[in-house]
Design a protein around this motif. Structure first.
Motif, PDB file in Angstrom:
ATOM      1  N   SER A  67      47.542  85.804  84.380  1.00 25.82           N
ATOM      2  CA  SER A  67      46.485  84.889  83.966  1.00 25.82           C
ATOM      3  C   SER A  67      45.202  85.481  83.380  1.00 25.82           C
ATOM      4  CB  SER A  67      46.120  83.991  85.148  1.00 25.82           C
ATOM      5  OG  SER A  67      45.788  84.766  86.272  1.00 25.82           O
ATOM      6  N   PRO A  68      44.744  86.683  83.767  1.00 27.93           N
ATOM      7  CA  PRO A  68      43.418  87.079  83.272  1.00 27.93           C
ATOM      8  C   PRO A  68      43.359  87.079  81.742  1.00 27.93           C
ATOM      9  CG  PRO A  68      44.123  88.550  84.999  1.00 27.93           C
ATOM     10  CD  PRO A  68      45.302  87.678  84.676  1.00 27.93           C
ATOM     11  N   GLY A  69      42.411  86.343  81.232  1.00 33.11           N
ATOM     12  CA  GLY A  69      42.235  86.300  79.786  1.00 33.11           C
ATOM     13  C   GLY A  69      43.370  85.637  79.042  1.00 33.11           C
ATOM     14  N   ASN A  70      44.202  84.892  79.747  1.00 35.95           N
ATOM     15  CA  ASN A  70      45.353  84.255  79.104  1.00 35.95           C
ATOM     16  C   ASN A  70      45.044  82.778  78.860  1.00 35.95           C
ATOM     17  OD1 ASN A  70      47.815  83.091  78.409  1.00 35.95           O
ATOM     18  ND2 ASN A  70      49.003  84.345  79.828  1.00 35.95           N
ATOM     19  N   ALA A  71      44.604  82.481  77.648  1.00 31.79           N
ATOM     20  CA  ALA A  71      44.236  81.106  77.303  1.00 31.79           C
ATOM     21  C   ALA A  71      45.464  80.206  77.312  1.00 31.79           C
ATOM     22  CB  ALA A  71      43.585  81.073  75.932  1.00 31.79           C
ATOM     23  N   ILE A  72      46.590  80.770  76.948  1.00 33.91           N
ATOM     24  CA  ILE A  72      47.825  79.986  76.870  1.00 33.91           C
ATOM     25  C   ILE A  72      48.176  79.445  78.252  1.00 33.91           C
ATOM     26  CG2 ILE A  72      50.286  80.154  76.326  1.00 33.91           C
ATOM     27  CD1 ILE A  72      49.303  82.643  74.491  1.00 33.91           C
ATOM     28  N   GLN A  73      48.040  80.314  79.251  1.00 35.37           N
ATOM     29  CA  GLN A  73      48.327  79.872  80.609  1.00 35.37           C
ATOM     30  C   GLN A  73      47.342  78.801  81.066  1.00 35.37           C
ATOM     31  OE1 GLN A  73      48.321  81.555  85.127  1.00 35.37           O
ATOM     32  NE2 GLN A  73      49.298  82.887  83.641  1.00 35.37           N
ATOM     33  N   ASN A  82      38.756  80.078  81.456  1.00 32.65           N
ATOM     34  CA  ASN A  82      38.476  78.986  80.547  1.00 32.65           C
ATOM     35  C   ASN A  82      39.041  79.374  79.183  1.00 32.65           C
ATOM     36  OD1 ASN A  82      37.044  77.598  78.376  1.00 32.65           O
ATOM     37  ND2 ASN A  82      35.694  76.785  79.962  1.00 32.65           N
ATOM     38  N   PRO A  83      39.910  78.535  78.613  1.00 35.09           N
ATOM     39  CA  PRO A  83      40.579  78.972  77.371  1.00 35.09           C
ATOM     40  C   PRO A  83      39.608  79.216  76.225  1.00 35.09           C
ATOM     41  CG  PRO A  83      41.105  76.667  77.883  1.00 35.09           C
ATOM     42  CD  PRO A  83      40.400  77.232  79.076  1.00 35.09           C
ATOM     43  N   TYR A  84      38.522  78.463  76.174  1.00 33.89           N
ATOM     44  CA  TYR A  84      37.562  78.691  75.084  1.00 33.89           C
ATOM     45  C   TYR A  84      36.748  79.961  75.308  1.00 33.89           C
ATOM     46  CZ  TYR A  84      38.878  74.081  73.540  1.00 33.89           C
ATOM     47  OH  TYR A  84      39.610  73.016  73.100  1.00 33.89           O
ATOM     48  N   TRP A  85      36.500  80.252  76.555  1.00 28.91           N
ATOM     49  CA  TRP A  85      35.837  81.525  76.882  1.00 28.91           C
ATOM     50  C   TRP A  85      36.698  82.683  76.380  1.00 28.91           C
ATOM     51  CZ3 TRP A  85      31.107  82.796  78.635  1.00 28.91           C
ATOM     52  CH2 TRP A  85      30.906  84.057  79.202  1.00 28.91           C
ATOM     53  N   VAL A  86      38.000  82.560  76.586  1.00 29.50           N
ATOM     54  CA  VAL A  86      38.918  83.608  76.138  1.00 29.50           C
ATOM     55  C   VAL A  86      38.877  83.747  74.627  1.00 29.50           C
ATOM     56  CG1 VAL A  86      41.355  84.244  75.923  1.00 29.50           C
ATOM     57  CG2 VAL A  86      40.486  83.351  78.092  1.00 29.50           C
ATOM     58  N   THR A  87      38.981  82.613  73.940  1.00 21.39           N
ATOM     59  CA  THR A  87      39.128  82.705  72.491  1.00 21.39           C
ATOM     60  C   THR A  87      37.812  83.004  71.785  1.00 21.39           C
ATOM     61  OG1 THR A  87      38.902  80.310  72.338  1.00 21.39           O
ATOM     62  CG2 THR A  87      41.126  81.187  72.365  1.00 21.39           C
ATOM     63  N   HIS A  88      36.706  82.615  72.370  1.00 25.07           N
ATOM     64  CA  HIS A  88      35.434  82.791  71.666  1.00 25.07           C
ATOM     65  C   HIS A  88      34.539  83.896  72.208  1.00 25.07           C
ATOM     66  CE1 HIS A  88      36.701  78.892  70.128  1.00 25.07           C
ATOM     67  NE2 HIS A  88      35.864  79.074  69.133  1.00 25.07           N
ATOM     68  N   GLN A  89      34.730  84.273  73.453  1.00 24.31           N
ATOM     69  CA  GLN A  89      33.821  85.281  74.013  1.00 24.31           C
ATOM     70  C   GLN A  89      34.481  86.633  74.227  1.00 24.31           C
ATOM     71  OE1 GLN A  89      30.834  84.292  73.774  1.00 24.31           O
ATOM     72  NE2 GLN A  89      31.414  82.161  73.466  1.00 24.31           N
ATOM     73  N   PHE A  90      35.751  86.632  74.527  1.00 23.43           N
ATOM     74  CA  PHE A  90      36.437  87.922  74.652  1.00 23.43           C
ATOM     75  C   PHE A  90      36.532  88.558  73.268  1.00 23.43           C
ATOM     76  CE2 PHE A  90      38.754  88.595  78.780  1.00 23.43           C
ATOM     77  CZ  PHE A  90      38.187  87.551  79.468  1.00 23.43           C
ATOM     78  N   ILE A  91      36.518  89.867  73.242  1.00 21.59           N
ATOM     79  CA  ILE A  91      36.787  90.567  71.985  1.00 21.59           C
ATOM     80  C   ILE A  91      37.948  91.513  72.242  1.00 21.59           C
ATOM     81  CG2 ILE A  91      35.944  92.240  70.301  1.00 21.59           C
ATOM     82  CD1 ILE A  91      33.167  91.139  70.709  1.00 21.59           C
ATOM     83  N   ALA A  95      40.932 100.712  69.016  1.00 21.57           N
ATOM     84  CA  ALA A  95      40.985  99.412  69.678  1.00 21.57           C
ATOM     85  C   ALA A  95      39.706  99.201  70.466  1.00 21.57           C
ATOM     86  CB  ALA A  95      42.182  99.338  70.608  1.00 21.57           C
ATOM     87  N   GLU A  96      39.167  98.024  70.354  1.00 25.78           N
ATOM     88  CA  GLU A  96      37.962  97.704  71.094  1.00 25.78           C
ATOM     89  C   GLU A  96      38.169  96.465  71.927  1.00 25.78           C
ATOM     90  OE1 GLU A  96      34.123  97.936  69.463  1.00 25.78           O
ATOM     91  OE2 GLU A  96      34.796  99.029  67.686  1.00 25.78           O
ATOM     92  N   GLY A  97      37.630  96.479  73.109  1.00 24.84           N
ATOM     93  CA  GLY A  97      37.762  95.318  73.970  1.00 24.84           C
ATOM     94  C   GLY A  97      36.431  94.970  74.614  1.00 24.84           C
ATOM     95  N   LEU A  98      36.214  93.692  74.783  1.00 25.28           N
ATOM     96  CA  LEU A  98      35.041  93.250  75.528  1.00 25.28           C
ATOM     97  C   LEU A  98      35.462  92.132  76.466  1.00 25.28           C
ATOM     98  CD1 LEU A  98      31.939  92.990  76.089  1.00 25.28           C
ATOM     99  CD2 LEU A  98      31.919  91.245  74.311  1.00 25.28           C
ATOM    100  N   THR A  99      35.245  92.367  77.746  1.00 24.70           N
ATOM    101  CA  THR A  99      35.314  91.277  78.700  1.00 24.70           C
ATOM    102  C   THR A  99      33.860  90.866  78.884  1.00 24.70           C
ATOM    103  OG1 THR A  99      37.158  92.376  79.767  1.00 24.70           O
ATOM    104  CG2 THR A  99      36.112  90.601  80.993  1.00 24.70           C
ATOM    105  N   PRO A 100      33.521  89.670  78.419  1.00 23.18           N
ATOM    106  CA  PRO A 100      32.096  89.352  78.356  1.00 23.18           C
ATOM    107  C   PRO A 100      31.448  89.193  79.730  1.00 23.18           C
ATOM    108  CG  PRO A 100      33.424  87.467  77.730  1.00 23.18           C
ATOM    109  CD  PRO A 100      34.376  88.598  77.917  1.00 23.18           C
ATOM    110  N   GLU A 101      30.186  89.406  79.760  1.00 20.01           N
ATOM    111  CA  GLU A 101      29.426  89.178  80.993  1.00 20.01           C
ATOM    112  C   GLU A 101      29.573  87.727  81.415  1.00 20.01           C
ATOM    113  OE1 GLU A 101      25.318  91.069  81.346  1.00 20.01           O
ATOM    114  OE2 GLU A 101      25.959  91.542  79.298  1.00 20.01           O
ATOM    115  N   GLY A 102      29.801  87.524  82.696  1.00 15.26           N
ATOM    116  CA  GLY A 102      29.950  86.166  83.190  1.00 15.26           C
ATOM    117  C   GLY A 102      31.390  85.736  83.347  1.00 15.26           C
ATOM    118  N   THR A 103      32.333  86.603  82.981  1.00 12.76           N
ATOM    119  CA  THR A 103      33.752  86.280  83.143  1.00 12.76           C
ATOM    120  C   THR A 103      34.088  86.207  84.625  1.00 12.76           C
ATOM    121  OG1 THR A 103      34.281  87.405  81.101  1.00 12.76           O
ATOM    122  CG2 THR A 103      36.093  87.063  82.634  1.00 12.76           C
TER     123      THR A 103
END
Lengths: 513, 1041
Positions: free
Chosen positions: B390-396, B450-459, B496-504
């Protein structure tokens, strides 16, 4: 075509063929604190120490969130697997290599005399933890992967205990200040190479393990209690075994795994105290602060919101402290309280001062040793213990109450407060002596919840009321062991013949009688 | 002075139909014409000169102009009898001489309806090539398995060779038990527009010359090159497709958010309740009353409509390609640039690629030829979707969303989608335990995003720059003796770059990572060869050598939390840490090959190759791989065969290929320092096991061996209208190098061992039929079929089972079991009494088995495809239907959908629904008592939690037959007739409608695609919240000038 140039490609420029074994020992020391070198040192604490033990032993409670099979007696694969998966592969692997290479035929043969003994003590500590969780475990063939044993056989728990006690006996007596240091002091960040302390750790651990088997092998227990007392056990909190932790550089290895597991900024476990614990600490009279355990407002940080931004207590009034009952989910709590319960505004939490990332990790303390001595005298196990059961009990309570300063200098309990407490709850009078010892050991092992669980399974103290949440797998009884990891069940051919069966949470281990 | 004459005539095809548009050129000049609609031509030529007749799809014919009327027929290439194919080491051979099966796929098959990944484009095209489309999105990797899995664990995918240069197809990460994303593979770098053809060398026999790395077959890609032509040719292609979500779900629509309280299903009546258990759909039946949502807002307790269509968008892929080519007798070139821009159905994710290629061939004098090529690619993937856990999985999260929510209720702050909006009241913030701007969690479970958090805030971006360059020289010492050399470099950098945004939820402080890979492979090869005929006997032989060096380094910087809030720069992270990994490998090789032919109908081939591996210790680091084969064209050998037999060939071969699949530095036990000292104390441990899952090195490792026998027959009937290519093979792997999963009590997670035997036996059939063929109408049908039987014959020591992968549901394992096919799915099943009755607890929950039982196998036994192509006067319609049969899939998605109360299955036993009654026995001690119980709603809830749970799971309930038939590709195109283009600069113009994955014609699994396996690894058959099924369609335009 078979050139040296081709062969040289297979030499790893980042690796050594031989290494100073002291460097591996340091890894192992970090490893005993939640298996800190494995790359995720909150894994065991999160899943097992908290997820199963802290809830099952009713020091914490969980109405949802995190991993909490111990609150509702359900099954969680990671909770079951964590100690197995992260102990053999972490400190035990390193300790086995130290013993192999400093032993016959190893490249460090004949060297590292004291460090080798210290490694044996840490090994006994770690194996005891494993067998206490599961019962039968791979032991005699364990950690021999480099010798071609890929699927070690299981040894019975009594055989494991017999050998661990023998190991502690040999290692503790072999430790000697006349041995050369050989770099040990510079590598040992627990005791800085203090051999006298290591000896005491060895004998104290021997005392713990001897008492643990006292219900099933009284003779052996007596033998080793006697040896431990003669060898010399912890005599003050200054000798407690702490693994110092740090803010960094890596959060996965250097920070305190328990703190990390509760970190509200990291999806962690909620940190609500159980009603059972809070009620015990609040004493006989819930409406009086005078009879409270002085540890109430050390262990509890009050009721309040804890977020990444910081902890904002709503109340730190001891009279208003309230624990969460175990085995409740949100609708059940709402019904119980007769209103919509907002958890952070309702229940006491662990004191955030003890949940800092750099807080040290408790391995074993002096208070426990005193309680074990008190119990040994009460139950007439072993000989040669000076003092009375009561004197040891009282020393244990004092030590236990005054051991929190390494977390935070403000977490002190005055001698007067200890005396007052002991006066309020006189030994052997308030409740039977053994029950009081058991209760104190229980409180003493806050954070070392797996140990509190071990003690409860052996002594039955404190008297806990099991919950019976729908869908639990224990028929409403408190779990008494972990199940083996799924990869052992599925993959080790020796599992079916040697493991503790049936492989359920309700099957008692050998010493649990 | 030469005599000029006018030659005229008619050009027809084998069936007698006239062919329009055939180029008729006087060889060596620029003088030429084309045939008219009736196939007629007329040209002035000096007597005795040669006329060249060429037409796309037909074999070029040369005729000496010695008569005024010259009628002739051209032979279609598809049925050409002396087809030439590219075989091992880039050597072209006549297909008739080959002792093994080889299949060629034309590049045009990959450019009409497209897949970003070359591997996926091969699906259904070649008998015996099993392509698994991975449920990880369009930028993901592919799994291509030829003739079954040959190694218990090693890379089972083939070697990819681009114009003779082996290519690194390294994988950058796959989703596993704990989720993650498919980070793509090397294959995606290849531009389909640059592909002339792909030949698949299936067996060990075909690939023996490549030696070790060809154990699993070879996919040989030949890129386009310039040809001799008039002026500069300009080719333009444009392709635009939509990608649409293909909704296969069938969920319940009558129960919303809620849970059981005291045995009764209730909807949330407080925000805290909604937050604690609001994302489970175990509430009461919809009644249109008001309920409280996780955000504290009241909304009607009713079905809110389809959330998938609200969340998923239409993806777009736009590809433009421009190529220039030109050349004369001695030199030619081709340059091309291609740009792909795409977005997927998941908001904010996409994949872009730029390919630039340049190739040139030149002949210097009569003897020296040069071939040089540069392929450059730049790939950018944006927000590869997290799948599995589940972590960062908007589909789920989307699957889980109760029907009583509109997923747009999760949108939160319009300026920061997925975040807690400004103005949220203090009470709500207290329930969330969070601040404005942090993740707007729909439930207290921090791990379900939150699926929108995943798609819009994660990088999650990655970028890869890659050069594949090669240069080769061939010098013809005499007309029968040559020397040649080739150097190839495949070099890329990936960032490759990744961001788990603050507040996740699960990582409130946020995290940042930045990794850089540098990989290069250099191959240098030389050959000396002879090619000479002695009367009826022909000899074609060579010897040579190759030197391969591979280098890999990886640096990753990461940290959690930021010193300055909401400034997600890598330099701003707290507790910065880093990883470094470095590896080098090399293989030195010598090889030789000889082919002797007799009179063009009997061929005998033999090859040998010796490889020396750097990754093995010198005592056991090399092995010799031989192969022999024969091909007998009996239709040419015997003259009195019936006339309906156009062509017939028998072939047989035997070969060995070996490999060393272990990683560098895995033969010797060494120690390394931990990168992060603790409180200033340095620490060391095994290099091989710094973490939890080390691998025990093995100094005695030796190469594995794959031995394969292959027999086949090719024949063509009725003037080539029916063609059959049939193969039987029998392959066995011995001394497999296995990174075996062992008991963790050994101190390690795996060990390298030479163990085991595995067998693949199978048949392949390619049937091509041309039912209709005339000047205006052409209909081709091609069917390929392959059946593979795999069997694990022995494993490590006395162990009969080895575990491989475990899914997130933690109630199953993929295992290799002696006597069974590779990769069995095993799972927890219900315990049975001695007389075969299912055992239940008193509350009706099933009692689980103690161990794991075999429940299925994730690998299809039968695979194939059917292509139909119609062509009528410039209109062409073709489609590809592909299918797989006989594999299984264990659906974790369906387990969870039931546990969450989302599936239709979860309805049974609820208040007012069909009752759930269980029948079996209960157990007390050793006693079994008959038991029948109709469960109360609350007990039914516990039952459904249990069957897909960890403790007492009944996994067979979620095992599905993964067989499918899919309409994989459809194209409908129109090629404008030449005469319409006469007044334009255009030479060719075609436009087509293209569609890919348009329909699933048959499937057997609920809610998800049977191709939902989320990883391209060796453990196939687990579905768990992968990228959803999609279909794509659009237009394709091609023009040449």
């Amino acid at each position: 075509c078979d050139t040296k140039e081709l062969h040289d490609l297979n030499i790893n420029p980042q690796a050594l063929n031989q290494v100073n074994l002291n460097l591996i020992f340091t890894s192992a020391e970090l490893g005993i604190a939640s298996n800190g070198t494995s790359g995720d040192n909150r894994y065991i604490d999160w899943r097992t120490n908290i997820g199963m033990c802290a809830y099952a032993i009713q020091q914490l409670a969980n109405a949802g969130g995190g991993i909490a099979p111990g609150d509702k007696y359900t099954v969680n694969a990671e909770t079951n697997a964590a100690p197995f998966d992260f102990t053999y592969n972490d400190q035990l692997k390193n300790l086995a290599e130290i013993l192999k290479q400093s032993g016959p035929g190893g490249f460090g043969e004949g060297k590292y005399l004291n460090m080798r003994q210290a490694a044996r003590i840490l090994r006994a500590f770690s194996f005891a933890r494993l067998t206490d969780f599961y019962g039968n475990i791979p032991y005699s063939e364990a950690n021999k992967g480099t010798e071609g044993i890929f699927f070690p056989k299981y040894d019975t728990q009594d055989a494991v205990y017999a050998d661990l006690l023998k190991e502690l006996d040999e290692a503790s007596s072999a430790l000697s200040t006349s041995n050369p240091d050989e770099g040990f002091a510079a590598a040992d960040f627990i005791y800085k190479g203090d051999i006298a302390k290591w000896k005491k750790f060895g004998y104290s651990l021997m005392l713990r393990l001897a008492m643990r088997i006292s219900n099933v092998d009284a003779a052996k227990a007596a033998t080793y209690v006697t040896k431990a007392a003669a060898g010399g056990v912890f005599a003050s909190n200054a000798e407690n075994v702490w693994v110092a932790m740090a803010d960094g550089p890596g959060e996965w290895t250097n920070q305190n795994g328990i703190s990390r597991a509760f970190d509200p900024g990291d999806g962690g476990q909620p940190a609500y105290l159980s009603a059972t614990l809070v009620n015990f600490l609040k004493g006989t009279n819930a409406n009086s602060a005078a009879d409270d355990d002085p540890r109430l407002m050390i262990i509890s940080g009050g009721i309040g919101d804890w977020t990444a931004a910081g902890y904002t207590p709503i109340t730190v009034d001891p009279l208003k402290q309230k624990g969460m009952p175990n085995g409740y989910d949100q609708p059940m709590l709402d019904k119980l309280e007769g209103q919509a319960v907002i958890l952070p505004k309702t229940y006491s939490r662990i004191n955030v001062k003890m949940l800092q990332d750099s807080d040290p990790y408790m391995i074993m303390n002096y208070g426990e040793v005193e309680f074990l001595l008190a119990e040994a005298i009460e139950r007439k196990i072993g000989t040669g213990i000076s003092g009375t059961a009561q004197s040891h009990y009282e020393a244990g309570v004092k030590a236990s109450m005054q051991m929190y300063t390494p977390y935070d200098a403000s977490l002190t309990v005055s001698d007067a407060a200890v005396t007052a407490y002991l006066k309020t709850y006189p030994y052997g009078t308030t409740r039977p002596a053994l029950e009081m010892i058991g209760e104190q050991m229980w409180v003493n092992k806050f954070f070392n919840w797996w140990e509190a669980w071990n003690d409860w399974r052996r002594t039955g103290f404190p008297k806990l009321t099991a919950i019976n949440y729908p869908g639990n797998v224990t028929n409403g009884t408190i779990p008494v062991r972990l199940r083996y990891p799924t990869n052992e069940v599925a993959g080790n051919p020796n599992y079916q013949s040697g493991a503790t069966m049936p492989d359920e949470l309700t099957t008692k281990v050998w010493w649990d009688k | 002075y030469a005599q000029e004459m006018t030659v005229s005539g008619k050009v027809s095809d084998a069936a007698g139909g006239e062919i329009a548009g055939v180029n008729v050129v006087v060889k060596g000049t620029t003088r030429g014409t084309t045939t008219n609609d009736k196939g007629e031509y007329s040209i002035t030529v000096e007597k005795g000169k040669t006329l060249t007749f060429s037409y796309i799809g037909y074999i070029t014919k040369e005729v000496v102009a010695n008569a005024t009327i010259l009628n002739l027929s051209l032979t279609a290439e598809a049925t050409a009898l002396n087809e030439v194919v590219v075989t091992a080491l880039g050597i072209s051979r006549e297909k008739r001489s080959l002792a093994y099966s080889i299949t060629e796929v034309s590049g045009t098959n990959m450019t009409a309806a497209r897949e970003a990944n070359l591997g996926n484009a091969l699906a259904g095209r070649v008998a015996g090539v099993n392509v698994s489309k991975i449920a990880s999105g369009p930028a993901g990797s592919s799994r291509v398995i030829i003739r079954g899995n040959k190694s218990l664990q090693g890379p089972n995918q083939p070697l990819y060779v681009i114009d003779g240069i082996p290519m690194d197809n390294n994988n950058f990460g796959q989703a596993g038990l704990w989720g993650g994303s498919d980070e793509g593979d090397g294959l995606s770098s290849i531009n389909p527009d640059d592909i002339e053809s792909v030949t698949v060398l299936k067996g060990a026999n075909a690939a023996a010359l490549y030696g070790s790395r060809a154990t699993n077959g070879v996919i040989n890609v030949t890129t386009k090159r310039g040809t001799k032509r008039k002026g500069i040719g300009v080719e333009f292609g444009s392709n635009y497709v939509f990608e649409k979500f293909n909704d296969l779900s069938d969920l319940q629509k009558s129960y919303g958010s809620g849970a059981y309280a005291d045995g009764v299903a209730v909807k949330p009546s407080t925000q805290t309740q909604a937050y604690e258990w609001g994302d489970d759909s175990w509430g009461p039946k919809y009644d249109n009353s008001q309920y409280v949502g996780f955000d504290g807002k009241m909304r009607p307790y009713a079905y809110q409509g389809d959330n998938f269509s609200r969340f998923y968008q239409t993806g777009h892929a736009f590809t433009n390609n421009l190529a220039l080519s030109g050349g004369n007798e001695n030199q030619n070139f081709r340059a091309s640039v291609t740009n792909l821009n795409s977005t997927t159905i998941i908001p904010n994710s996409g994949y872009d690629r730029i390919n630039i290629s340049l190739s040139t061939n030149a002949k210097f004098g009569k003897r020296l030829t040069l071939d040089a090529k540069v392929l450059y690619s730049e790939e950018k993937a944006k927000n590869r979707p997290n799948v599995s856990d589940s972590p960062g999985n908007a589909i789920q999260s989307l699957w889980r969303t109760p029907g009583s929510y509109n997923v747009l209720d999760y949108y939160g702050d319009p300026n920061k989608p997925g975040a807690i909006p400004a103005g949220t009241d203090a009470n709500s913030l207290s329930v969330f335990g969070k601040q404005v701007g942090e993740e707007f969690q729909q439930a207290s479970n921090n791990w379900g995003q939150n699926p929108y958090w995943v798609t819009h805030q994660f990088i999650k971006t990655d970028k890869k720059n890659r050069f594949i360059t090669s240069g080769s020289l061939k010098y013809q010492l005499t007309d029968w003796l040559y020397v040649s050399g080739r150097v190839g470099l495949d070099k890329y950098q990936r960032r490759a770059e990744g961001l788990t945004p603050e507040g996740t939820g699960y990582q409130r402080g946020g995290a940042r990572s930045m990794g850089t890979w540098n990989v290069q492979e250099i191959n240098a090869e030389y050959m000396v060869g002879v090619n000479k005929d002695f009367g009826k006997i022909g000899v074609n032989a060579f010897v040579g050598g190759n030197r391969m060096r591979w280098k890999y380094d990886f640096v990753n910087i990461y940290g959690n939390g930021f010193n300055v809030q909401f400034f997600p720069a890598i330099n701003n992270v707290k507790g910065k840490s880093w990883d470094f990994n470095y590896q080098e490998r090399g293989i030195n090789s010598l090889f030789g090959s000889a082919e002797i032919s007799y009179d063009g109908f009997l061929y005998l081939n033999a090859t040998a190759r010796n490889d020396w591996f750097s990754v093995l210790n010198p005592e056991s680091n090399n092995t010799l791989y031989p192969s022999v084969g024969t091909s007998f064209v009996f239709s040419d050998a015997f003259k009195n065969l019936p006339s309906w037999l156009s062509y017939g060939k028998l072939r047989a071969s035997w070969a060995q290929v070996g490999n060393a699949t272990n990683e560098a530095y895995s033969t010797n036990l060494t120690y390394s320092l931990n990168g992060n000292p603790h409180l200033g104390y340095a620490m060391a441990s095994f290099s091989q096991a710094m973490g939890n899952n080390g691998t025990i090195p093995n100094p005695n490792l030796m190469p594995l061996t794959s031995t394969e026998k292959e027999f086949g027959i090719d024949f063509r009937l009725f003037n080539n209208k029916v063609a059959v290519d049939f193969t039987y093979y029998d392959q066995q792997t011995t001394n497999d190098i296995l990174n075996a999963t062992i008991s963790k009590a050994s101190g390690f997670g795996q060990t390298y061992v030479n163990v085991g035997k595995m067998q693949n036996r199978g048949i392949e059939l390619l049937l091509t039929v041309t039912p209709l063929k005339s000047a205006n109408l052409n209909w081709d049908v091609s069917l390929n079929l392959a059946k593979n039987n795999n069997k694990v014959k022995s494993l490590i020591g006395n162990s009969n089972e080895l575990v491989m992968e475990e899914p997130r549901t933690r109630n199953a394992y993929i295992k290799n079991i002696v006597g069974q096919p590779f990769g069995m799915i095993t799972g927890r099943v219900q315990k049975m009494s001695p007389d075969g009755q299912p055992v239940f607890y008193n509350d009706g929950r099933p009692v689980g088995s103690a161990g794991y039982e075999v429940i299925g196998n994730g690998i299809a036994k039968l695979t194939g495809g059917l292509t139909n192509a119609f062509n009528y006067k410039g209109i062409d319609l073709s489609f590809l239907v592909d299918f797989k049969w006989g594999g299984d899939i264990l659906s974790g998605t369906n387990m969870r959908l039931t546990q969450w109360g989302v599936s239709k299955q979860s309805l049974q036993g609820r208040e007012g629904e069909a009752p759930l009654t269980v029948t079996g026995v209960t157990q007390e001690g050793t006693e079994y008592k008959p038991f029948t119980k109709t469960l109360s709603p609350r007990e039914a809830f516990d039952y459904w939690q249990s069957v897909g749970g960890e403790a007492d799971a009944v996994t067979p309930m979620y095992l599905y037959d993964a067989s499918f038939i899919k309409l994989r590709q459809l194209t409908l195109g129109y090629t404008f007739p030449k005469r319409l283009l006469e007044k334009t600069p255009l030479q060719n113009l075609s436009i087509s409608f293209v569609g890919r994955n348009l329909a699933i014609l048959f499937k057997n699994i609920d809610n998800v695609d049977p191709e939902s396996t989320y990883s391209n690894g060796n453990s196939q058959g687990f579905d768990y919240f992968g990228f959803p099924s999609t279909r794509s369609y659009g237009f394709n335009l091609r023009a040449t000038f």
